[in-house]
Design a protein around this motif. Structure first.
Motif, PDB file in Angstrom:
ATOM      1  N   ARG A   1     123.023 -21.277  55.250  1.00  0.00           N
ATOM      2  CA  ARG A   1     121.692 -21.542  55.293  1.00  0.00           C
ATOM      3  C   ARG A   1     121.455 -22.793  54.264  1.00  0.00           C
ATOM      4  O   ARG A   1     120.584 -23.606  54.750  1.00  0.00           O
ATOM      5  CB  ARG A   1     121.129 -20.537  54.292  1.00  0.00           C
ATOM      6  CG  ARG A   1     120.722 -19.215  55.163  1.00  0.00           C
ATOM      7  CD  ARG A   1     120.043 -18.067  54.339  1.00  0.00           C
ATOM      8  NE  ARG A   1     120.701 -17.511  53.388  1.00  0.00           N
ATOM      9  CZ  ARG A   1     121.540 -16.434  53.437  1.00  0.00           C
ATOM     10  NH1 ARG A   1     121.808 -16.111  54.652  1.00  0.00           N
ATOM     11  NH2 ARG A   1     122.004 -15.902  52.399  1.00  0.00           N
TER      12      ARG A   1
ATOM     13  N   ASP B   1     133.151 -19.755  54.553  1.00  0.00           N
ATOM     14  CA  ASP B   1     132.065 -18.875  54.080  1.00  0.00           C
ATOM     15  C   ASP B   1     132.293 -19.008  52.345  1.00  0.00           C
ATOM     16  O   ASP B   1     131.306 -18.720  51.474  1.00  0.00           O
ATOM     17  CB  ASP B   1     131.755 -17.821  54.476  1.00  0.00           C
ATOM     18  CG  ASP B   1     130.807 -17.021  54.001  1.00  0.00           C
ATOM     19  OD1 ASP B   1     129.485 -17.397  54.067  1.00  0.00           O
ATOM     20  OD2 ASP B   1     130.887 -15.983  53.117  1.00  0.00           O
TER      21      ASP B   1
ATOM     22  N   PRO C   1     128.787 -10.903  48.507  1.00  0.00           N
ATOM     23  CA  PRO C   1     128.031 -11.789  49.587  1.00  0.00           C
ATOM     24  C   PRO C   1     126.904 -11.354  50.288  1.00  0.00           C
ATOM     25  O   PRO C   1     126.408 -12.064  51.208  1.00  0.00           O
ATOM     26  CB  PRO C   1     129.271 -11.780  50.505  1.00  0.00           C
ATOM     27  CG  PRO C   1     129.931 -10.496  50.271  1.00  0.00           C
ATOM     28  CD  PRO C   1     129.662 -10.240  48.804  1.00  0.00           C
TER      29      PRO C   1
ATOM     30  N   ILE D   1     139.169  -3.464  49.430  1.00  0.00           N
ATOM     31  CA  ILE D   1     139.805  -2.861  48.386  1.00  0.00           C
ATOM     32  C   ILE D   1     139.196  -3.376  46.910  1.00  0.00           C
ATOM     33  O   ILE D   1     139.405  -2.837  45.950  1.00  0.00           O
ATOM     34  CB  ILE D   1     141.266  -3.136  48.356  1.00  0.00           C
ATOM     35  CG1 ILE D   1     141.450  -4.866  48.124  1.00  0.00           C
ATOM     36  CG2 ILE D   1     141.953  -2.528  49.586  1.00  0.00           C
ATOM     37  CD1 ILE D   1     143.048  -4.954  47.820  1.00  0.00           C
TER      38      ILE D   1
ATOM     39  N   GLY E   1     132.928 -16.300  50.394  1.00  0.00           N
ATOM     40  CA  GLY E   1     132.374 -15.356  49.811  1.00  0.00           C
ATOM     41  C   GLY E   1     131.005 -15.585  49.333  1.00  0.00           C
ATOM     42  O   GLY E   1     130.264 -14.896  48.662  1.00  0.00           O
ATOM     43  N   THR E   2     130.468 -16.423  50.192  1.00  0.00           N
ATOM     44  CA  THR E   2     128.688 -16.961  49.875  1.00  0.00           C
ATOM     45  C   THR E   2     127.877 -15.939  50.699  1.00  0.00           C
ATOM     46  O   THR E   2     126.565 -16.140  50.851  1.00  0.00           O
ATOM     47  CB  THR E   2     128.446 -18.311  50.005  1.00  0.00           C
ATOM     48  OG1 THR E   2     128.513 -18.596  51.657  1.00  0.00           O
ATOM     49  CG2 THR E   2     129.292 -19.225  49.307  1.00  0.00           C
ATOM     50  N   GLY E   3     128.580 -15.176  51.671  1.00  0.00           N
ATOM     51  CA  GLY E   3     127.736 -14.254  52.364  1.00  0.00           C
ATOM     52  C   GLY E   3     126.539 -15.007  53.339  1.00  0.00           C
ATOM     53  O   GLY E   3     125.420 -14.590  53.242  1.00  0.00           O
TER      54      GLY E   3
ATOM     55  N   LEU F   1     146.638  -4.084  53.309  1.00  0.00           N
ATOM     56  CA  LEU F   1     145.127  -4.393  52.873  1.00  0.00           C
ATOM     57  C   LEU F   1     145.350  -4.996  51.299  1.00  0.00           C
ATOM     58  O   LEU F   1     144.303  -5.921  51.187  1.00  0.00           O
ATOM     59  CB  LEU F   1     144.281  -3.135  52.988  1.00  0.00           C
ATOM     60  CG  LEU F   1     142.960  -3.361  52.648  1.00  0.00           C
ATOM     61  CD1 LEU F   1     142.204  -4.668  53.908  1.00  0.00           C
ATOM     62  CD2 LEU F   1     142.154  -1.949  53.074  1.00  0.00           C
ATOM     63  N   GLY F   2     146.134  -4.524  50.576  1.00  0.00           N
ATOM     64  CA  GLY F   2     146.060  -5.000  49.193  1.00  0.00           C
ATOM     65  C   GLY F   2     147.007  -6.048  48.810  1.00  0.00           C
ATOM     66  O   GLY F   2     147.954  -6.151  48.237  1.00  0.00           O
ATOM     67  N   THR F   3     146.653  -7.205  49.634  1.00  0.00           N
ATOM     68  CA  THR F   3     147.224  -8.344  49.553  1.00  0.00           C
ATOM     69  C   THR F   3     146.564  -9.577  48.819  1.00  0.00           C
ATOM     70  O   THR F   3     145.646  -9.682  49.153  1.00  0.00           O
ATOM     71  CB  THR F   3     147.590  -9.041  51.159  1.00  0.00           C
ATOM     72  OG1 THR F   3     148.685  -7.865  51.759  1.00  0.00           O
ATOM     73  CG2 THR F   3     148.555 -10.199  50.825  1.00  0.00           C
TER      74      THR F   3
ATOM     75  N   ALA G   1     136.185 -17.112  56.911  1.00  0.00           N
ATOM     76  CA  ALA G   1     135.863 -16.402  55.734  1.00  0.00           C
ATOM     77  C   ALA G   1     136.033 -16.931  54.332  1.00  0.00           C
ATOM     78  O   ALA G   1     135.251 -16.986  53.490  1.00  0.00           O
ATOM     79  CB  ALA G   1     136.047 -15.075  55.666  1.00  0.00           C
TER      80      ALA G   1
ATOM     81  N   GLU H   1     142.055 -17.884  55.335  1.00  0.00           N
ATOM     82  CA  GLU H   1     141.868 -17.829  56.596  1.00  0.00           C
ATOM     83  C   GLU H   1     142.019 -19.186  57.649  1.00  0.00           C
ATOM     84  O   GLU H   1     142.718 -19.178  58.636  1.00  0.00           O
ATOM     85  CB  GLU H   1     140.385 -16.835  57.324  1.00  0.00           C
ATOM     86  CG  GLU H   1     140.253 -16.715  58.593  1.00  0.00           C
ATOM     87  CD  GLU H   1     139.237 -16.069  59.053  1.00  0.00           C
ATOM     88  OE1 GLU H   1     138.508 -15.287  58.139  1.00  0.00           O
ATOM     89  OE2 GLU H   1     138.621 -15.907  60.115  1.00  0.00           O
TER      90      GLU H   1
ATOM     91  N   TYR I   1     141.338  -5.653  37.735  1.00  0.00           N
ATOM     92  CA  TYR I   1     141.437  -6.409  38.683  1.00  0.00           C
ATOM     93  C   TYR I   1     142.490  -6.136  39.874  1.00  0.00           C
ATOM     94  O   TYR I   1     142.062  -6.273  41.222  1.00  0.00           O
ATOM     95  CB  TYR I   1     142.045  -7.913  38.170  1.00  0.00           C
ATOM     96  CG  TYR I   1     140.678  -8.645  37.342  1.00  0.00           C
ATOM     97  CD1 TYR I   1     139.460  -8.695  37.804  1.00  0.00           C
ATOM     98  CD2 TYR I   1     141.078  -9.031  35.980  1.00  0.00           C
ATOM     99  CE1 TYR I   1     138.412  -9.327  37.009  1.00  0.00           C
ATOM    100  CE2 TYR I   1     140.305  -9.628  35.267  1.00  0.00           C
ATOM    101  CZ  TYR I   1     139.067  -9.794  35.711  1.00  0.00           C
ATOM    102  OH  TYR I   1     137.983 -10.614  35.173  1.00  0.00           O
TER     103      TYR I   1
END
Lengths: 214, 235
Positions: free
Chosen positions: A89, A80, B196, B116, A82-84, A122-124, A102, A106, A155
């Protein structure tokens, strides 16, 4: 776009349209299975879209609008990304398939491993072979850190760890990735994960017989 | 080295030219110049709200449009935001004194659980503050409890949720559902945003307002409050 139209061979009836950041992995997979080179036409879109995912779905749509009629089947070597759902579509319009997941982190690592890594920290911040090799262009220049190093904090302030999800064993890239982690002040972890479910694209192509329509 | 043409005194510009110059400087991410221009307008007797709205928010709206159109990218937008912060630093204490008269209300905003990323969310927070909201920024990785507690404590007019990842955006639905269960939606408008996301997703999880970018999100938030006030005045 980095599309080489001169090399578009109309006798190859299956298109693999992929992210430029996967080009070496895709070429290696094709090379490992010589029969694929007769069945597949590989084209890639700019790897720099990694930092601008809003460009991916329109870019794929533009390419497929111009070229989809040349192919029996279309496989998209993107997740995907990051195209949500916008990419899905587009793919629906062209009856094309993409890799599940995703993003490339992944599908390279596998969902279970990726979820475990995310749960651990989480902050990886993840790197792949391509991103290590092109770190300065994609990450440093791409994020404007060469001109505005003061943006680093904006960032990366929530990141604590860098995980290099390697596709191949390369000592120099491992050293480089470790150095980037050190430069950024992150913990470092190396995982040789290979190409993960990127292979699925070619497995499907290899299994299915080619049907040439009149 | 600065050319002769570039080397001018902001004090020499009339008000209209100075506002345009501040907008240009903001676009170029020149925080010292934006700060100086802001100070000059205040010294000329400008109301802090007008400086904020015309020079700073006006400048960021241009940035927002060019970001949407692919003319500017994230690094440039962040430099612009940094420049706007310079001006805001001067205006904030002045605005705080007159907040009772001009505030549009409280706006709670946070990135959802598992995520995050906060660059876009912070831009929205800044633009909403610029539009006249009192912003309560919950930061990143917020479980539903954080939103609920903030709503109880601050009684905001709007709650905004942000996500950058396809994997985290569905969590917004959890927050919406909990707010629904507790009857919080009657008094609190919900907005969502993030790279997204799209209107279709917002509709699917029952969020009435999707902000496609920071400038538009702030406009939508302002429109919502003004529409509430209009309805109230008609009663």
């Amino acid at each position: 776009m980095i599309i080489d139209k001169k090399n578009t061979d109309k006798t190859k009836k299956r298109l693999v349209l992929g992210c430029g950041a996967l080009v070496y992995d895709l070429l290696r997979l094709i090379k490992q299975n010589p029969s694929l080179s007769d069945k597949v036409n590989l084209q890639c879109l700019p790897a720099s879209w990694h930092n601008s995912p809003q460009l991916i779905a329109p870019g794929v749509e533009e390419y497929l609008s111009e070229n989809s009629h040349l192919y029996e089947d279309i496989y998209i070597a993107y997740a995907d990304c990051g195209t949500g759902g916008a990419l899905d579509r587009v793919l629906e319009k062209f009856d094309a398939k993409r890799i599940e997941g995703a993003h490339c982190y992944e599908f390279f690592a596998g969902t279970d491993v990726f979820e475990q890594l995310s749960e651990e920290e989480l902050g990886t911040f993840y790197l792949t072979d391509y991103l290590v090799k092109n770190f300065n262009r994609i990450m440093i220049k791409g994020l404007g850190l060469d001109k505005h190093p003061e943006l680093f904090e904006v960032y990366f302030k929530h990141y604590k760890k860098l995980v290099y999800l390697a596709q191949t064993e390369n000592e120099q890239w491992q050293k480089d990735a470790q150095q980037y982690a050190k430069d950024f002040g992150f913990e470092y972890e190396y995982r040789l994960v290979g190409t993960g479910s990127l292979d699925v694209v070619f497995e499907e192509i290899d299994i299915q017989p080619l049907e040439i329509k009149d | 080295m600065m050319s002769e043409e570039d080397d001018f005194d902001l004090n020499d510009l009339d008000d209209k030219e100075l506002v345009e110059q501040i907008q240009d400087d903001l676009y170029d991410g020149l925080d010292a110049e934006v700060t100086e221009g802001t100070e000059i307008l205040l010294a000329r007797g400008w109301d802090a709200n007008d400086v904020l709205g015309e020079a700073l928010v006006g400048g960021m709206k241009i940035v927002g449009v060019d970001f949407r159109d692919g003319i500017l990218f994230v690094p440039e937008v962040l430099k612009c935001a940094g420049a706007m912060k310079g001006g805001m630093k001067i205006l904030r204490p002045i605005l705080a004194e007159s907040a009772e008269d001009t505030s549009l209300g409280k706006f709670v905003i946070g990135t959802v659980k598992g995520d995050i990323h906060d660059i876009g969310k912070n831009l929205v927070a800044m633009m909403c503050e610029g539009a006249g909201f009192e912003v309560i920024n919950l930061g990143i990785n917020n479980p539903v409890e954080n939103y609920l507690e903030a709503i109880d404590e601050h009684e905001p007019v709007i709650v905004g949720m942000s996500a950058l990842l396809t994997t985290t955006m569905p969590y917004m639905g959890v927050v919406v559902e909990e707010m629904e269960k507790r009857g919080m939606r009657k008094d609190t408008h919900i907005m969502c945003g993030g790279a997204p996301l799209n209107q279709e997703f917002a509709d699917a999880i029952g969020v009435p307002a999707y902000g496609r970018d920071a400038a538009r999100s702030a406009e939508m938030a302002e429109e919502h409050v003004l529409s509430l006030r209009k309805k109230r005045d008609h009663r």
